[in-house]
Design an enzyme around this catalytic site. Structure first.
Site, PDB file in Angstrom:
ATOM      1  N   ASP A 550       0.830  -1.199   0.000  1.00 37.37           N
ATOM      2  CA  ASP A 550       0.000   0.000   0.000  1.00 37.37           C
ATOM      3  C   ASP A 550       0.864   1.248   0.000  1.00 37.37           C
ATOM      4  OD1 ASP A 550       0.938  -0.606   2.558  1.00 37.37           O
ATOM      5  OD2 ASP A 550      -0.738   0.353   3.574  1.00 37.37           O
ATOM      6  N   ARG A 554       5.318   4.483   6.112  1.00 34.97           N
ATOM      7  CA  ARG A 554       4.890   4.404   7.506  1.00 34.97           C
ATOM      8  C   ARG A 554       5.018   2.965   8.013  1.00 34.97           C
ATOM      9  NH1 ARG A 554      -1.043   5.816   5.592  1.00 34.97           N
ATOM     10  NH2 ARG A 554      -1.866   3.738   5.153  1.00 34.97           N
ATOM     11  N   GLU A 556       3.648   0.306   8.003  1.00 40.22           N
ATOM     12  CA  GLU A 556       2.612  -0.521   7.398  1.00 40.22           C
ATOM     13  C   GLU A 556       3.243  -1.326   6.253  1.00 40.22           C
ATOM     14  OE1 GLU A 556      -1.095   1.419   7.017  1.00 40.22           O
ATOM     15  OE2 GLU A 556      -2.122  -0.432   6.518  1.00 40.22           O
ATOM     16  N   ASP A 563      -5.882  -2.507  -2.748  1.00 40.90           N
ATOM     17  CA  ASP A 563      -5.021  -1.608  -3.513  1.00 40.90           C
ATOM     18  C   ASP A 563      -4.467  -2.335  -4.742  1.00 40.90           C
ATOM     19  OD1 ASP A 563      -5.240  -1.108  -0.701  1.00 40.90           O
ATOM     20  OD2 ASP A 563      -3.745   0.463  -0.857  1.00 40.90           O
ATOM     21  N   TRP A 619     -11.549  -5.974  -1.725  1.00 41.01           N
ATOM     22  CA  TRP A 619     -10.199  -6.336  -1.291  1.00 41.01           C
ATOM     23  C   TRP A 619      -9.970  -7.811  -1.607  1.00 41.01           C
ATOM     24  CZ3 TRP A 619     -11.847  -1.733  -0.296  1.00 41.01           C
ATOM     25  CH2 TRP A 619     -10.963  -0.728   0.090  1.00 41.01           C
ATOM     26  N   GLU A 830      -2.249   8.978  -1.115  1.00 37.76           N
ATOM     27  CA  GLU A 830      -3.285   8.078  -0.596  1.00 37.76           C
ATOM     28  C   GLU A 830      -4.658   8.748  -0.589  1.00 37.76           C
ATOM     29  OE1 GLU A 830      -2.588   7.031   3.505  1.00 37.76           O
ATOM     30  OE2 GLU A 830      -3.884   5.276   3.360  1.00 37.76           O
ATOM     31  N   HIS A 851       1.065   6.177  -2.566  1.00 36.33           N
ATOM     32  CA  HIS A 851       0.049   5.135  -2.464  1.00 36.33           C
ATOM     33  C   HIS A 851      -0.531   4.990  -3.854  1.00 36.33           C
ATOM     34  CE1 HIS A 851      -1.296   3.780   1.527  1.00 36.33           C
ATOM     35  NE2 HIS A 851      -2.437   3.393   0.977  1.00 36.33           N
TER      36      HIS A 851
HETATM   37  C1  BGC Z   1      -3.973   0.970   3.733  1.00 36.15           C
HETATM   38  C2  BGC Z   1      -4.854   0.952   2.529  1.00 36.15           C
HETATM   39  C3  BGC Z   1      -5.734  -0.237   2.694  1.00 36.15           C
HETATM   40  C4  BGC Z   1      -6.615   0.119   3.853  1.00 36.15           C
HETATM   41  C5  BGC Z   1      -7.692  -0.847   4.123  1.00 36.15           C
HETATM   42  C6  BGC Z   1      -4.837   1.272   4.910  1.00 36.15           C
HETATM   43  O1  BGC Z   1      -4.150   1.380   6.074  1.00 36.15           O
HETATM   44  O2  BGC Z   1      -2.935   1.859   3.608  1.00 36.15           O
HETATM   45  O3  BGC Z   1      -4.369   1.318   1.387  1.00 36.15           O
HETATM   46  O4  BGC Z   1      -6.371  -0.682   1.579  1.00 36.15           O
HETATM   47  O5  BGC Z   1      -5.864   0.346   5.012  1.00 36.15           O
HETATM   48  O6  BGC Z   1      -8.794  -0.200   4.192  1.00 36.15           O
END
Ligand code: BGC
Length: 980
Positions: A550, A554, A556, A563, A619, A830, A851
């Protein structure tokens, strides 16, 4: 005429040098992200990420520089499983593809012959052939399955191909095949592939773990493991097979093995762990040798969002390596990881993907991967019993350092910090060149943006430190450092410590990503749209790091399925991503729950070990949409075969949850994530009913599974899923559509999904499209989130609302694709308003500036603005639909795509009241070119009436357009143009 053109191309090639990548500026502006001074990127600082130039496609250079005339037909670009000469594959029946080069038009392959042998000499001598397909009458030139005897571990196969071509054009055939038709090409240059280790029993090595004191709560110093070994004589060939728990870098005799980084990659580790195969013949020698590997925490036990925070896959790092040597006398030796290895720690004191690396050069151990090093003070290792059944060879491209960027500026922030501006939001790290006394420190923190006061902004990194620390050893010359097991997403580098002051020459940006071959280009007369394309491509580069992530900055950086799903089609234009997705889809299937639910992220680090989890509409559908997209773009039927159980399991899961009522509403779903929202009391924003979204995606995936079943010849399944689809649509209409064709959610996303996924009866579609267009007219901007954004422009243009689509595309105010560019964006954000119009930031909890999801508009740029589209009936662009739709005030657009068959190009230009459309399609393909706004009689090709044009097989007036069918070759269409 043609010869002159070729020579001009050659001259231009000579003038521009021999580099593969064309140097050049990033198009459009690259103003500073965030408020502050506006700074343009230096023109030649960033290489353009684009396909190799084809100037010399029809020529070959002889040693003296002279151009050697080539045969009229030849076979090029031999690939095995999408790769050139792959090393260490485990596909038992590899698929072979080639491209045909031919002068003239309407060239089609009528037959091929492939032969394979143990080496290029055997091929040349036609001795001991492993496989000779004989002359096969077939047009197939991609994914031809190897048909020889079963392949063994380590086997090296050389192969080559020749083809026979014919003409699709009756005119041509009548002319009696003057040059290339009906003849065989010469044999291609040989290509090769090498098999990896196909069975767990091929591994003689043992898993080893260093015996070191470690604190499992923090990132520990990186272990170094070594072994000295003796080779008894001259070496003919040597291979190394390596993997680990964590990340590894391996050296033999002081030299790095290979150029891959982040090995062994990130997979669903407990079910699939990749190993790499290397040819190390040049690194070993008769006599004393040594091998040493450094291990990093990586995804295996470093910090990862979700789960316990770290040690997600295990507490300890481990290595498995085996070097197989064949001597000149044909005898063999194998050096393996076992209890005799030694372990220690060294200069890397901590290394974490989110946090960065801490390196003390004073702790470097000179010569530890060389023979003769004294390791008597090192600790031992222990042998571990981890399974070798999970080992797999990589199918995707490795991660590499792909390019380097020079910074554009060093600035002092109002807070007094020294900050280096790279001019591009990039992913990778900084290579530092520094001089200073032993013990002096360099500390660099990597951030994406400056705030409105001009100071560095770290809040959106959440807890990721993105900080590298280097302690100098104090040498005479400059010291050079780059980190090993971390990457950062950043444009700005805050210099928190440096002996003295850094200069621009001391920092180099090293850009890393999966080595996906660029295949697409898009350019048009609006520089801001060119910058958008640039930003989309950089979003892809930064987030294609072994898994589709994504975001890269950060804490993550996960393989978010939604995505990936929305961006897949755009990704396939920009680069060859077939192998990349094939790998990721194998992880998706491996991590899919037994009940068919698909986790939110792959590899699954959020619901790992749980029986349930995931299953969000839009998703989880990545399980179906991504393999289908790879099938369409690359003609890859095998991916459908392999993923079919996973695709079906997902649809069956939804059907089960929908039950008798046929309405799927029972799972948590993210909805149209990050759609337009306001503070207005009378309009909170464009929130689309999540139940509607669930049912829409339920239909979408069911439709694609039904089509997949048909492609695979599973007629019974195809019928069953077609029936299910009918029921799902009926329920959709019953629950979410009024009798007048109004949707319960009056949002752009609702209408766009209903139309894109064909959920409305024919009679209601025009009215729904009109409502969508009216909504766009009313707001004058986009209101969609992650799910509506990829389809809205396509639906508008499909239903005759091209002007509305272009309005959305061209808009510069928030919310729009171009708004971030007015704020200096060099990647896709994003959120539509990551930096708000007043210069403040969106919610720091979720505000990535890299993003790719909204970059899904890329497919519309290629397919509609420039007009390169595929025909689902003949995937892989075997039959190309060239259908540019000019508009939006553009006077020109051009796109190219290196398809499996070769380069496709569509370029249009409006000048002096005339439209000119240049189209090129490769041999063995055909195209239907739709020329917009024209009467048939007025069209010329190459200055002649269509009827006289060689390669044109038909032309038909269709409403306001003329559809011209062509065979391969380059064409120039022209006709008078008046604005509508
Ligand atoms: C991510 C997104 C992801 C989403 C889920 C976020 O934290 O960065 O891109 O699809 O969470 O809803």
């Amino acid at each position: 005429m043609r010869t002159i053109g070729v020579w001009l191309a050659v001259l231009s090639f000579l003038a521009h040098g021999h580099g593969l990548c064309m140097g050049g500026s990033s198009s459009g502006g690259s103003d500073q992200e965030g408020p502050g001074t506006k700074e343009k990127a230096a023109p030649d600082r960033i290489k353009v990420w684009q396909p190799a130039q084809e100037d010399l496609r029809m020529q070959e250079r002889a040693a003296g520089g002279a151009i050697v005339p080539q045969p009229a037909v030849r076979v090029q670009d031999l690939r095995c499983e999408y790769k050139t000469d792959p090393m260490g594959i485990d596909v038992l029946r590899p698929r072979l593809s080639w491209r045909i080069e031919a002068s003239g038009r309407a060239v089609t392959q009528s037959a091929y012959q492939v032969r394979a042998a143990g080496g290029p000499n055997d091929l040349a001598n036609e001795e001991g052939l492993l496989w000779d397909s004989g002359k096969v009458s077939s047009e197939q030139s991609i994914h031809v399955e190897y048909g020889g005897p079963d392949l063994r571990s380590r086997q090296v196969v050389s192969w080559q191909v020749r083809v026979w071509v014919g003409s699709q054009d009756a005119k041509r055939t009548r002319l009696g095949d003057p040059d290339n038709h009906g003849n065989a090409s010469p044999w291609s240059r040989p290509a090769s592939w090498a098999m990896g280790l196909l069975s767990p029993s091929d591994w003689k090595a043992q898993w080893i773990e260093p015996i070191l004191k470690e604190d499992p709560k923090v990132s520990n110093p990186c272990p170094m493991l070594r072994k000295a070994f003796m080779l008894k004589g001259p070496v003919r060939s040597a291979r190394a097979y390596v993997t680990c728990h964590g990340l590894y870098e391996i050296q033999i005799n002081g030299q790095r093995v290979g150029d891959q980084v982040f090995t062994p990659g990130w997979t669903a580790y407990d079910k699939r762990l990749q190993y790499q195969s290397y040819d190390v013949t040049g690194l070993v020698r008769a006599g004393d040798n040594a091998v040493g590997a450094t291990l990093g925490d990586g995804w295996f036990r470093g910090r990862l969002m979700g789960g316990p925070g770290r040690n997600l896959y295990g507490n300890t790092l481990a290595l498995l390596a085996q070097i197989e040597v064949t001597y000149e006398d044909a005898t063999c030796d194998v050096i393996v990881t076992d209890a005799t290895w030694k372990a220690a720690t060294g200069p890397i004191l901590a290394s974490d993907i989110y946090d960065g690396e801490t390196y003390d050069a004073r702790l470097e151990t000179q010569g530890w991967t060389q023979p003769g090093f004294d390791d008597s003070g090192w600790s031992g290792v222990k042998v571990a019993g981890y399974s070798k059944d999970v080992l797999v060879a990589p199918v995707g491209p490795p991660v590499r350092c792909i390019e380097e960027i020079r910074p554009i500026k060093i600035l002092k922030t109002p807070a007094g910090q020294t900050v280096v501006d790279m001019g591009q939001n990039m992913v990778g790290w900084i290579r530092v060149k520094v001089k200073g006394p032993a013990g002096a420190e360099v500390v660099l923190q990597h951030v994406e943006v400056l705030d409105k006061t001009g100071n560095v902004y770290v809040a959106n990194l959440r807890t990721a430190k993105q900080t590298d620390r280097y302690t100098l050893k104090g040498s005479d010359g400059p010291e050079v450092f780059e980190p090993h097991f971390t990457f950062h997403g950043f444009r700005y580098v805050a210099v928190q410590a440096w002996p003295g002051e850094p200069s621009l020459d001391d920092l180099t940006g090293v850009v890393i990503h999966s080595d996906i071959t660029p295949t697409g280009t898009f350019e048009c007369s609006n520089p801001m749209l060119n910058q958008l394309q640039h930003n989309i491509q950089w979003g892809q580069k930064g987030n294609f790091l072994d898994v589709p992530t994504d975001c890269p900055q950060r804490n993550e950086r996960l393989g978010w399925t939604g995505d990936a799903q929305v961006f897949a089609r755009t990704a396939c234009f920009n680069a060859d991503v077939a192998g990349f997705y094939t790998k990721w889809l194998a992880d998706l299937a491996a991590d899919q729950k037994a009940n068919g639910a698909v986790p939110h992220v792959i590899p699954d680090v959020l619901s790992r070990g749980q029986a349930t989890g995931g299953a969000s509409a839009g998703w989880a559908d990545a399980a179906v949409v991504v393999p289908w997209t790879v099938y369409l773009c690359y003609g890859d039927r095998r991916i459908l075969e392999r993923e079919y159980p996973s695709m079906k399991a997902w649809v069956d899961y939804m059907a089960g949850r929908a039950g008798e009522r046929g309405l799927w509403t029972q799972d948590y779903t993210y909805g149209d994530w990050l759609a337009f929202a306001t503070n207005r009391s009378d309009y909170p924003g464009a929130t689309t009913d999540k139940d509607l979204i669930c049912q829409a995606y339920f239909a979408r995936s069911t439709d694609l599974v039904q089509r997949t079943a048909a492609v695979l010849g599973k007629t019974e399944d195809a019928r069953r899923y077609a029936d299910l689809l009918k029921r799902i649509k009926a329920v959709f209409q019953r629950e979410f559509v009024t009798s007048n064709g109004r949707l319960v959610s009056n949002t752009q996303t609702a209408y766009a999904l209903a139309l894109a996924f064909d959920l409305l009866p024919d009679s209601q579609r025009p009215a729904a499209a009109k409502r969508l267009a009216q909504d766009v007219d009313r707001f004058k901007h986009i209101t969609t989130g992650f799910l509506g954004t990829p389809v809205i422009c396509q639906v508008l243009s499909d239903y005759g609302y091209l002007d509305q689509a272009y309005m959305l595309l061209n808009r510069k105010d928030y919310p729009s694709w171009l708004y971030p560019i007015t704020r200096g964006a060099t990647t896709i954000w994003e959120r539509w308003d990551g930096i708000k119009p007043d210069g403040s930031f969106q919610d720091e909890g979720m505000n990535s500036f890299n993003h790719y999801a909204y970059g899904a508009i890329g497919q519309w740029l290629y397919a509609v603005v420039a007009g390169i589209e595929l025909d689902p009936q003949q995937p892989a662009y075997r039959h190309v639909l060239v259908q540019p739709q000019p508009g939006g005030g553009l006077s020109s657009a051009v796109a190219s795509l290196d398809s499996m068959y070769g380069r496709i190009r569509s370029a249009w230009q409006i000048k002096d009241g005339r439209m000119q459309i240049d189209v090129a399609i490769p041999p063995n393909t055909t195209a239907a070119v739709t020329l917009p706004h024209v009467q048939e009689g007025t069209v010329t090709e190459g200055g002649q009436p269509l009827s006289k044009s060689e390669g044109v097989t038909s032309s038909t007036q269709k409403g306001e357009a003329v559809v011209v069918r062509i065979g391969s070759g380059s064409y120039r269409f022209g006709y008078p143009w008046s604005e509508k």
